[in-house]
Design an enzyme around this catalytic site. Structure first.
Site, PDB file in Angstrom:
ATOM      1  N   GLY A  35      -9.831  22.296  13.043  1.00 63.65           N
ATOM      2  CA  GLY A  35      -9.995  23.590  13.703  1.00 63.65           C
ATOM      3  C   GLY A  35     -10.411  23.501  15.155  1.00 63.65           C
ATOM      4  O   GLY A  35     -10.609  24.516  15.813  1.00 63.65           O
ATOM      5  N   HIS A  36     -10.545  22.299  15.698  1.00 64.66           N
ATOM      6  CA  HIS A  36     -11.044  22.132  17.073  1.00 64.66           C
ATOM      7  C   HIS A  36     -10.169  21.154  17.830  1.00 64.66           C
ATOM      8  O   HIS A  36     -10.580  20.012  18.048  1.00 64.66           O
ATOM      9  CB  HIS A  36     -12.484  21.631  17.035  1.00 64.66           C
ATOM     10  N   PHE A  37      -9.081  21.400  18.298  1.00 65.63           N
ATOM     11  CA  PHE A  37      -8.285  22.610  18.222  1.00 65.63           C
ATOM     12  C   PHE A  37      -6.917  22.224  17.729  1.00 65.63           C
ATOM     13  O   PHE A  37      -6.405  21.183  18.148  1.00 65.63           O
ATOM     14  CB  PHE A  37      -8.178  23.263  19.598  1.00 65.63           C
TER      15      PHE A  37
END
Length: 149
Positions: free
Chosen positions: A52-54
């Protein structure tokens, strides 16, 4: 003059309570027990935080770089203590100051956390830390932690 001591991840796990996925030090070189050392984090694409990053542009979160420095500092302090294997010590953040993020850390990088104790008062330690990739500073901070039995 004594030679620097190298600790493996298994030995680091004897010093710190952190475990996967939150153990962020793969190797530790102690230059002066209790005072100064360099931790190594091999940054790989399979780290959970990259999901999720990124997406499409994976970057190691800055807060985890600071956590890796703090874990390195905790292990350096504990390396200077006798009987640390029997005492099961905990290292707890108290404050973080002067944080700067200079460059992104990406999968495939080797993150070297250079830490040095600048003050000690009882169980409270103040460290200066710099994280580097390819010899260039990517983040830095001064942080205070307490060692608790």
């Amino acid at each position: 003059m004594s030679e620097n001591k190298i600790y493996t991840v298994e030995e680091i796990m004897e010093m710190l309570p952190h475990r996967y996925p939150f153990l962020l030090v793969d190797r530790l070189e102690v230059e002066e027990p209790g005072v100064k050392g360099i931790g190594l984090k091999n940054v790989t694409m399979n780290e959970e935080f990259f999901q999720g990053h990124f997406p499409g542009n994976p970057v190691m979160p800055g807060v985890l770089q600071i956590e890796a420095m703090a874990q390195t500092a905790g292990a350096v302090v504990i390396s200077g203590m006798e009987n640390y294997k029997e005492n099961k010590l905990g290292v707890f953040f108290m404050s973080i100051d002067g944080v700067k993020f200079r460059k992104p850390v990406k999968p495939g990088d080797q993150l070297f956390m250079h830490v040095e104790k600048i003050k000690e008062r009882g169980k409270v330690y103040v460290f200066k830390g710099e994280a580097k990739v390819d010899g260039k500073v990517v983040s830095e901070a001064e942080f205070t932690a307490m060692i608790i039995k």
